[in-house]
Design a protein around this motif. Structure first.
Motif, mmCIF file in Angstrom:
data_model
loop_
_atom_site.group_PDB
_atom_site.id
_atom_site.type_symbol
_atom_site.label_atom_id
_atom_site.label_comp_id
_atom_site.label_asym_id
_atom_site.label_seq_id
_atom_site.Cartn_x
_atom_site.Cartn_y
_atom_site.Cartn_z
ATOM 1 N N ARG A 95 5.038 0.003 3.735
ATOM 2 C CA ARG A 95 5.190 1.548 3.519
ATOM 3 C C ARG A 95 6.697 2.033 4.230
ATOM 4 N N ALA A 96 7.240 1.278 5.180
ATOM 5 C CA ALA A 96 8.485 1.703 5.701
ATOM 6 C C ALA A 96 9.444 1.590 4.716
ATOM 7 N N ASN A 118 -3.923 -7.056 6.450
ATOM 8 C CA ASN A 118 -2.542 -7.284 6.959
ATOM 9 C C ASN A 118 -1.931 -5.916 7.316
ATOM 10 N N GLY A 119 -2.547 -5.109 8.382
ATOM 11 C CA GLY A 119 -1.735 -4.077 8.651
ATOM 12 C C GLY A 119 -0.420 -4.068 8.939
ATOM 13 N N THR A 120 0.076 -5.008 9.707
ATOM 14 C CA THR A 120 1.431 -5.049 9.824
ATOM 15 C C THR A 120 2.334 -5.250 8.588
ATOM 16 N N GLY A 121 1.795 -6.032 7.718
ATOM 17 C CA GLY A 121 2.421 -5.948 6.509
ATOM 18 C C GLY A 121 2.470 -4.562 5.572
ATOM 19 N N GLN A 122 1.288 -4.038 5.791
ATOM 20 C CA GLN A 122 1.094 -2.730 5.107
ATOM 21 C C GLN A 122 2.299 -1.599 5.604
ATOM 22 N N ALA A 123 2.327 -1.649 7.077
ATOM 23 C CA ALA A 123 3.346 -0.799 7.650
ATOM 24 C C ALA A 123 4.730 -1.224 7.172
#
Length: 141
Positions: free
Chosen positions: A122-123, A114-119
């Motif tokens: 992190r934000a 889940n790259g979107t979730g990880q970003a």
């Protein structure tokens, strides 16, 4: 745009939440059923936090506190409502809950794919702890 309303889920919200997760959440869990969510809300009525706009469910987060650690699950925002501050508002509500309960650190479970979730995490100031690995054993079949 109308105001965002953040509140704890009530038992009458659970079917809508389960349907919402099929659209907005990434992945599924053994607990993603009516029984699992009913037990959560019965045990900790403030843990499942909802975001609504114009009476429509647009986001969720589970802010579970076991008396020692603060765990975040199911941060989900409707795909058409992302990047509007909904996830940030849900996390702020969850973190306020944790602080009020005496929590000192929040952790989130985020799928590796889940790259979107990880970003998003992190934000929000969260970071992965690479030295830890989640170990799982299903207790029911």
């Amino acid at each position: 745009m109308t105001e965002l309303h953040i509140r704890a889920a009530a038992p009458e919200d659970l079917d809508a939440v389960l349907a919402f997760w099929k659209t907005a959440a990434e992945g599924t869990s053994i607990s993603d059923d009516r029984d699992g969510v009913e037990r959560l809300v019965a045990r900790d009525p403030e843990a499942l936090i909802l975001a609504e706009r114009d009476g429509e469910l647009v986001g969720t987060v589970i802010a579970g506190f076991d008396g020692w650690r603060c765990h975040l699950y199911r941060l989900a925002v409707h795909p058409e409502r992302r990047r509007q501050g909904i996830g940030s508002a849900l996390l702020a509500a969850a973190e306020e809950r944790f602080v009020a309960l005496g929590g000192r650190r929040g952790d989130a479970m985020v799928l590796v794919r889940n790259g979107t979730g990880q970003a998003a995490w992190r934000a929000a100031g969260y970071a992965p702890e690479e030295k830890w690995r989640r170990w799982v054993k299903h207790l029911t079949v």
